[in-house]
Design a protein around this motif. Structure first.
Motif: not given
Length: 315
Positions: A87-88, A90-92, A94-95, A244-245, A291, A295, A298
């Motif tokens: 998860i970390r 994926t967010f990193l 995508n951000i 994002m996720v 997920q 999503g 978001f």
């Protein structure tokens, strides 16, 4: 003067007129049937499989006969360190893709819009969007041949001129930079097409009036071009935040290797390893359902904030 009472059309008449309209334009309805059937068969019917997340799924018993276990699968995945790491990452990723990669197509579209030599503009567009049609398998092979630490063409050149090799694919920080760079190279040109299409809807008289008033090119871009494509920017931004996720499987999987698993393991690759390689279908389905829900949250949140701030949204 007394008005005549309003006549109400019987339901049968409405149904008859609707049926006549369908028969009159049956070719269009027939064409529409194919994409509708696709979405129903491949998008909506598989949604019934989410019940696997709440069952101790056995491939031999099937979905209906497998016993219910409630939310046990969700409790298990939230206790997995590997899931938190996925998860970390994926967010990193995508951000970073959103911050660095999202503005690039906008900038390219603004620059291309200012070009006056048509043949050069068309050639630049073609060069920019052609990488989109190269699969990530080929891109991964090219990256390995060019950027590998010991045998890559780039590092061989650096060694030949007396410089140290750069671990593009074998060190976490350099891998993230390479991951982002390859993504921008492959997708920036394709995103530029969307903004160039939006630019065609801007009234040319606005540019002429601004030029008469003495506005520079930079001023015209800032006060005319950017506001003209603002709705497109907002919609694409909301869609990107909604994803994002969610992250594609092919890009991180192909570029990944055991040396950078700490930053390259994302939800899609983790689901593949748990669900396909380990045959833990209940856990994989629970992760996929989680997920999708996150999503959706978001996406709705980004649309709500956009409507409050800019009065623009998807719906």
């Amino acid at each position: 003067m007394r008005l005549a009472p309003k006549t109400i059309r019987p339901y049968s008449n409405v149904s008859r007129s609707t049926w006549k309209s369908i028969m009159r334009e049956w070719q269009l309805y027939l064409l529409l049937f194919v994409p509708m059937a696709y979405f129903i068969i491949f998008k909506y019917v598989p949604m019934l499989g989410v019940v696997v997340a709440f069952k101790d799924y056995n491939i031999f018993k099937g979905v209906l006969d497998s016993p219910w276990i409630g939310f046990e699968a969700f409790r298990e995945i939230f206790q997995m360190d590997a899931f938190h790491n996925a998860i970390r990452n994926t967010f990193l990723l995508n951000i970073l893709d959103l911050i660095i990669g999202f503005p690039i197509p906008i900038i390219l579209a603004l620059l291309l819009n200012e070009l006056r030599v048509k043949w050069f503009k068309r050639g630049a567009q073609t060069i920019l969007y052609l990488p989109h049609f190269i699969s990530w398998v080929i891109v991964g092979g090219m990256a390995t041949q060019l950027l590998a630490t010991n045998s890559g063409g780039v590092n061989n050149f650096l060694n030949a001129i007396g410089l140290e090799a750069i671990p593009f694919l074998s060190e976490p920080l350099h891998w993230v930079i390479t991951y982002l760079g390859l993504g921008i190279w492959r997708e920036a040109g394709w995103g530029t097409i969307l903004y160039l299409a939006a630019l065609t809807g801007i009234n040319k008289e606005l540019y002429e009036a601004a030029e008469v008033d003495g506005a520079s090119r930079l001023r015209r871009m800032w006060h005319i071009t950017l506001p003209g494509i603002k709705p497109t920017i907002v919609i694409l931004l909301i869609i990107n935040i909604g994803h994002m996720v969610t992250i594609g499987f092919d890009r991180p999987y192909i570029l990944s290797n055991p040396l950078v698993t700490d930053v390259s393991e994302v939800i899609s690759t983790y689901v593949y390893k748990v669900g396909i390689q380990s045959a833990r279908y209940t856990i994989a389905t629970a992760i996929g359902l989680f997920q999708s829900i996150v999503g959706l949250i978001f996406l709705l949140s980004a649309d709500f904030i956009s409507r409050k701030v800019n009065d623009q949204g998807i719906w």
